[in-house]
Design a protein around this motif. Structure first.
Motif, PDB file in Angstrom:
ATOM      1  N   ARG A   1       1.620  -9.505 -42.406  1.00 58.70           N
ATOM      2  CA  ARG A   1       2.988  -9.903 -42.747  1.00 58.70           C
ATOM      3  C   ARG A   1       3.398  -9.173 -44.021  1.00 58.70           C
ATOM      4  O   ARG A   1       2.602  -8.965 -44.916  1.00 58.70           O
ATOM      5  CB  ARG A   1       3.089 -11.414 -42.991  1.00 58.70           C
ATOM      6  CG  ARG A   1       2.647 -12.305 -41.867  1.00 58.70           C
ATOM      7  CD  ARG A   1       3.525 -12.225 -40.646  1.00 58.70           C
ATOM      8  NE  ARG A   1       4.929 -12.533 -40.883  1.00 58.70           N
ATOM      9  CZ  ARG A   1       5.829 -12.679 -39.893  1.00 58.70           C
ATOM     10  NH1 ARG A   1       5.442 -12.531 -38.628  1.00 58.70           N
ATOM     11  NH2 ARG A   1       7.086 -12.950 -40.164  1.00 58.70           N
ATOM     12  N   GLY A   2       4.661  -8.790 -44.064  1.00 58.97           N
ATOM     13  CA  GLY A   2       5.202  -8.212 -45.285  1.00 58.97           C
ATOM     14  C   GLY A   2       5.359  -9.270 -46.360  1.00 58.97           C
ATOM     15  O   GLY A   2       4.953 -10.424 -46.194  1.00 58.97           O
ATOM     16  N   LYS A   3       5.986  -8.903 -47.456  1.00 58.61           N
ATOM     17  CA  LYS A   3       6.151  -9.851 -48.564  1.00 58.61           C
ATOM     18  C   LYS A   3       7.193 -10.909 -48.240  1.00 58.61           C
ATOM     19  O   LYS A   3       7.159 -12.007 -48.761  1.00 58.61           O
ATOM     20  CB  LYS A   3       6.529  -9.104 -49.840  1.00 58.61           C
ATOM     21  CG  LYS A   3       6.119  -9.850 -51.101  1.00 58.61           C
ATOM     22  CD  LYS A   3       6.003  -8.914 -52.281  1.00 58.61           C
ATOM     23  CE  LYS A   3       5.324  -9.612 -53.446  1.00 58.61           C
ATOM     24  NZ  LYS A   3       5.104  -8.697 -54.581  1.00 58.61           N
ATOM     25  N   GLU A   4       8.153 -10.544 -47.385  1.00 58.39           N
ATOM     26  CA  GLU A   4       9.135 -11.493 -46.855  1.00 58.39           C
ATOM     27  C   GLU A   4       9.929 -12.210 -47.944  1.00 58.39           C
ATOM     28  O   GLU A   4      10.208 -13.404 -47.833  1.00 58.39           O
ATOM     29  CB  GLU A   4       8.453 -12.481 -45.904  1.00 58.39           C
ATOM     30  CG  GLU A   4       7.769 -11.773 -44.744  1.00 58.39           C
ATOM     31  CD  GLU A   4       7.366 -12.670 -43.608  1.00 58.39           C
ATOM     32  OE1 GLU A   4       8.099 -12.717 -42.628  1.00 58.39           O
ATOM     33  OE2 GLU A   4       6.306 -13.332 -43.713  1.00 58.39           O
ATOM     34  N   ASP A   5      10.258 -11.456 -48.982  1.00 57.33           N
ATOM     35  CA  ASP A   5      11.178 -11.969 -49.995  1.00 57.33           C
ATOM     36  C   ASP A   5      12.585 -11.536 -49.592  1.00 57.33           C
ATOM     37  O   ASP A   5      12.879 -11.411 -48.405  1.00 57.33           O
ATOM     38  CB  ASP A   5      10.776 -11.480 -51.389  1.00 57.33           C
ATOM     39  CG  ASP A   5      10.609  -9.966 -51.461  1.00 57.33           C
ATOM     40  OD1 ASP A   5      11.074  -9.252 -50.533  1.00 57.33           O
ATOM     41  OD2 ASP A   5      10.010  -9.479 -52.436  1.00 57.33           O
ATOM     42  N   HIS A   6      13.463 -11.296 -50.557  1.00 56.41           N
ATOM     43  CA  HIS A   6      14.843 -10.914 -50.233  1.00 56.41           C
ATOM     44  C   HIS A   6      14.918  -9.582 -49.491  1.00 56.41           C
ATOM     45  O   HIS A   6      15.932  -9.262 -48.883  1.00 56.41           O
ATOM     46  CB  HIS A   6      15.672 -10.821 -51.515  1.00 56.41           C
ATOM     47  CG  HIS A   6      15.213  -9.755 -52.461  1.00 56.41           C
ATOM     48  ND1 HIS A   6      14.108  -9.905 -53.277  1.00 56.41           N
ATOM     49  CD2 HIS A   6      15.687  -8.504 -52.700  1.00 56.41           C
ATOM     50  CE1 HIS A   6      13.929  -8.802 -53.984  1.00 56.41           C
ATOM     51  NE2 HIS A   6      14.865  -7.940 -53.654  1.00 56.41           N
ATOM     52  N   ARG A   7      13.817  -8.806 -49.512  1.00 59.33           N
ATOM     53  CA  ARG A   7      13.786  -7.521 -48.828  1.00 59.33           C
ATOM     54  C   ARG A   7      13.316  -7.625 -47.384  1.00 59.33           C
ATOM     55  O   ARG A   7      13.162  -6.605 -46.704  1.00 59.33           O
ATOM     56  CB  ARG A   7      12.870  -6.557 -49.588  1.00 59.33           C
ATOM     57  CG  ARG A   7      13.327  -6.245 -50.992  1.00 59.33           C
ATOM     58  CD  ARG A   7      12.239  -5.541 -51.784  1.00 59.33           C
ATOM     59  NE  ARG A   7      11.083  -6.403 -52.011  1.00 59.33           N
ATOM     60  CZ  ARG A   7      10.014  -6.064 -52.727  1.00 59.33           C
ATOM     61  NH1 ARG A   7       9.941  -4.855 -53.258  1.00 59.33           N
ATOM     62  NH2 ARG A   7       9.011  -6.907 -52.901  1.00 59.33           N
ATOM     63  N   GLY A   8      13.060  -8.852 -46.915  1.00 56.61           N
ATOM     64  CA  GLY A   8      12.519  -9.046 -45.576  1.00 56.61           C
ATOM     65  C   GLY A   8      13.268  -8.246 -44.529  1.00 56.61           C
ATOM     66  O   GLY A   8      14.492  -8.174 -44.536  1.00 56.61           O
ATOM     67  N   GLY A   9      12.526  -7.651 -43.605  1.00 57.68           N
ATOM     68  CA  GLY A   9      13.121  -6.765 -42.611  1.00 57.68           C
ATOM     69  C   GLY A   9      12.831  -5.320 -42.945  1.00 57.68           C
ATOM     70  O   GLY A   9      11.718  -4.970 -43.344  1.00 57.68           O
ATOM     71  N   GLY A  10      13.850  -4.464 -42.795  1.00 59.49           N
ATOM     72  CA  GLY A  10      13.659  -3.031 -42.928  1.00 59.49           C
ATOM     73  C   GLY A  10      13.156  -2.569 -44.275  1.00 59.49           C
ATOM     74  O   GLY A  10      12.331  -1.648 -44.356  1.00 59.49           O
ATOM     75  N   GLN A  11      13.634  -3.181 -45.352  1.00 64.76           N
ATOM     76  CA  GLN A  11      13.189  -2.742 -46.674  1.00 64.76           C
ATOM     77  C   GLN A  11      11.743  -3.163 -46.934  1.00 64.76           C
ATOM     78  O   GLN A  11      10.954  -2.400 -47.504  1.00 64.76           O
ATOM     79  CB  GLN A  11      14.119  -3.287 -47.757  1.00 64.76           C
ATOM     80  CG  GLN A  11      13.927  -2.629 -49.102  1.00 64.76           C
ATOM     81  CD  GLN A  11      15.180  -2.690 -49.957  1.00 64.76           C
ATOM     82  OE1 GLN A  11      16.278  -2.482 -49.478  1.00 64.76           O
ATOM     83  NE2 GLN A  11      15.017  -2.980 -51.242  1.00 64.76           N
TER      84      GLN A  11
ATOM     85  N   VAL B   1      17.694   1.826 -43.319  1.00 64.63           N
ATOM     86  CA  VAL B   1      16.825   0.751 -42.837  1.00 64.63           C
ATOM     87  C   VAL B   1      17.628  -0.070 -41.838  1.00 64.63           C
ATOM     88  O   VAL B   1      18.853   0.046 -41.737  1.00 64.63           O
ATOM     89  CB  VAL B   1      16.309  -0.142 -43.989  1.00 64.63           C
ATOM     90  CG1 VAL B   1      15.460   0.651 -44.956  1.00 64.63           C
ATOM     91  CG2 VAL B   1      17.468  -0.809 -44.727  1.00 64.63           C
ATOM     92  N   LEU B   2      16.928  -0.927 -41.110  1.00 67.61           N
ATOM     93  CA  LEU B   2      17.585  -1.716 -40.068  1.00 67.61           C
ATOM     94  C   LEU B   2      16.936  -3.076 -39.941  1.00 67.61           C
ATOM     95  O   LEU B   2      15.710  -3.194 -39.923  1.00 67.61           O
ATOM     96  CB  LEU B   2      17.493  -0.975 -38.725  1.00 67.61           C
ATOM     97  CG  LEU B   2      18.124  -1.663 -37.499  1.00 67.61           C
ATOM     98  CD1 LEU B   2      19.631  -1.772 -37.663  1.00 67.61           C
ATOM     99  CD2 LEU B   2      17.786  -0.887 -36.224  1.00 67.61           C
ATOM    100  N   GLY B   3      17.772  -4.094 -39.844  1.00 65.31           N
ATOM    101  CA  GLY B   3      17.321  -5.425 -39.483  1.00 65.31           C
ATOM    102  C   GLY B   3      16.807  -6.276 -40.621  1.00 65.31           C
ATOM    103  O   GLY B   3      16.397  -5.777 -41.667  1.00 65.31           O
ATOM    104  N   ASN B   4      16.828  -7.593 -40.399  1.00 65.81           N
ATOM    105  CA  ASN B   4      16.212  -8.529 -41.339  1.00 65.81           C
ATOM    106  C   ASN B   4      15.091  -9.336 -40.691  1.00 65.81           C
ATOM    107  O   ASN B   4      14.578 -10.275 -41.280  1.00 65.81           O
ATOM    108  CB  ASN B   4      17.261  -9.452 -41.973  1.00 65.81           C
ATOM    109  CG  ASN B   4      18.072 -10.243 -40.951  1.00 65.81           C
ATOM    110  OD1 ASN B   4      17.690 -10.342 -39.784  1.00 65.81           O
ATOM    111  ND2 ASN B   4      19.191 -10.795 -41.388  1.00 65.81           N
ATOM    112  N   ARG B   5      14.716  -8.928 -39.465  1.00 66.38           N
ATOM    113  CA  ARG B   5      13.532  -9.507 -38.814  1.00 66.38           C
ATOM    114  C   ARG B   5      12.950  -8.448 -37.896  1.00 66.38           C
ATOM    115  O   ARG B   5      13.654  -7.895 -37.044  1.00 66.38           O
ATOM    116  CB  ARG B   5      13.877 -10.780 -38.039  1.00 66.38           C
ATOM    117  CG  ARG B   5      12.661 -11.456 -37.408  1.00 66.38           C
ATOM    118  CD  ARG B   5      12.957 -12.913 -37.058  1.00 66.38           C
ATOM    119  NE  ARG B   5      13.965 -13.058 -36.043  1.00 66.38           N
ATOM    120  CZ  ARG B   5      13.722 -13.197 -34.734  1.00 66.38           C
ATOM    121  NH1 ARG B   5      12.463 -13.201 -34.305  1.00 66.38           N
ATOM    122  NH2 ARG B   5      14.695 -13.358 -33.868  1.00 66.38           N
TER     123      ARG B   5
END
Length: 369
Positions: free
Chosen positions: A159-169, A218-222
């Protein structure tokens, strides 16, 4: 090496535009095998601060002038922003300097391919700031996995860090660490199949936006992605903007026929542990540590911050690689391979089916009309 045979080292940073990364400048302080000689920063105030921080007297606004005048043997290309990584690495290679490069390596595979070629032609080394790869505990974990410590590996979940950058960033900035770790532990993936959402719908071209830190589109938030590795191992990667425990999930689990292994966060001394519970519930056996000392051994290194510790291991390996004429443990080619796993997510989403790796398409998938 003796003190009289130190490597000369310069630093390139960009205050306000990626700064000096995660300590890629200060890692050279108190290094007996290296001598800092100069810093380049186009920002005057930032350059003055760097001169003071690094105990230097020679500062340049133009990194190309610094390379031509000072002729360093190693350069830290330290800024986090990606728009200048390719020209900076090429300039260092052309000047005959090996490189310690902040991650991710570049914005696209076109850039990364050109960077690898430039370093190969100049016969210089380039190490990437993927600190987890250099964690001594990860080396012990890799051997433990290879010896069947948790049985046959079934799947990997990251899993990524899933903070405000969740998704493409998140995919770009933190995914690079996780994909590098996957490759280090189980080898290169053979394919990728991914899907991207924007809120509760499938993301479209209209949702493409420019990411932060000059990383490109970048694309998407999930995002959900799968990778196929040798021996039938499936790797999963997911990221979204978390509603609970935001920024605290960053890590990776490996599931085997006899148990599981957990890598939490990233850095030189990031925690690693395993549990010999084939049910994967964690209730039939205790979690055991894997430390810098080995399996089932407590960590004895105290007071170390993970990223600075990892950086020190990387630069020492880079200097060894130069002396021994070998690739660094985490080379530019490894950094490119992690970037390829990132961009494969977009390529799979673009074509609507699994894609083979390495990617035939070297263009950025989100820039194809």
């Amino acid at each position: 090496m003796s003190a009289s045979k130190q490597f000369t080292v310069a630093v390139i940073g960009r205050t306000g535009k990626g700064n000096y990364g995660h300590g890629l400048d200060t890692v050279w302080l108190n290094q007996p095998r290296a001598k800092l000689i100069a810093v380049a920063d186009e920002n005057e105030a930032g350059r003055a601060a760097a001169l003071k921080r690094l105990n230097l007297t020679k500062g340049y606004a133009d990194y190309r002038e610094m390379l031509a005048t000072e002729k360093p043997q190693i350069v830290s290309v330290a800024d986090r922003w990606l728009d200048c990584h390719a020209p900076m690495v090429k300039a260092c290679a052309d000047a005959g300097a090996s490189i310690f490069l902040e991650k991710p390596v570049a914005r696209s595979l076109v850039e990364a391919d050109a960077m690898v070629k430039a370093c190969d032609v100049a016969h210089v080394k380039c190490a990437i700031a993927h600190q987890t790869r250099y964690n001594p505990a990860v080396d012990h974990a890799k051997r433990f996995l290879a010896d069947g410590g948790i049985g046959e590996i079934v799947e990997i979940r990251a899993r990524g860090k899933e903070d405000h950058r969740g998704g493409g960033q998140d995919l770009m900035v933190l995914g690079t660490h996780l994909f590098d770790l996957m490759r280090y532990l189980v080898g290169d993936p053979r394919w990728c199949h991914a899907q991207i959402w924007q809120d509760d719908r499938i993301a479209t071209k209209a949702d493409i936006r420019m990411g932060g830190e000059q990383m490109g589109p970048v694309l998407g938030n999930r995002i959900i992605a799968q990778y196929g590795f040798a021996r039938g191992i499936i790797g999963h990667f997911g990221t979204q903007i978390a509603t609970d425990n935001r920024g605290k999930r960053f890590g990776m689990m490996i599931y085997g026929t006899k148990g599981m292994m957990h890598f939490f966060e990233v850095g030189g001394l990031s925690p690693v542990r395993y549990c010999l519970d084939p049910s994967w519930s964690g209730e039939k056996a205790p979690w055991q540590p894997i430390s810098s000392q080995g399996v089932d051994k407590p960590e004895v290194i105290q007071g170390e911050s993970s990223l600075p510790f990892g950086n020190r291991i990387i630069v020492n390996d880079l200097m060894d690689a130069i002396e021994q004429d070998r690739a660094p443990r985490g080379s530019l080619a490894d950094g490119r391979a992690a970037l390829e796993m990132i961009l494969a997510v977009y390529e799979s989403h673009r074509v609507g089916k699994p894609v083979d790796l390495p990617l035939k398409n070297r263009q950025h998938p989100l820039e194809i009309s």
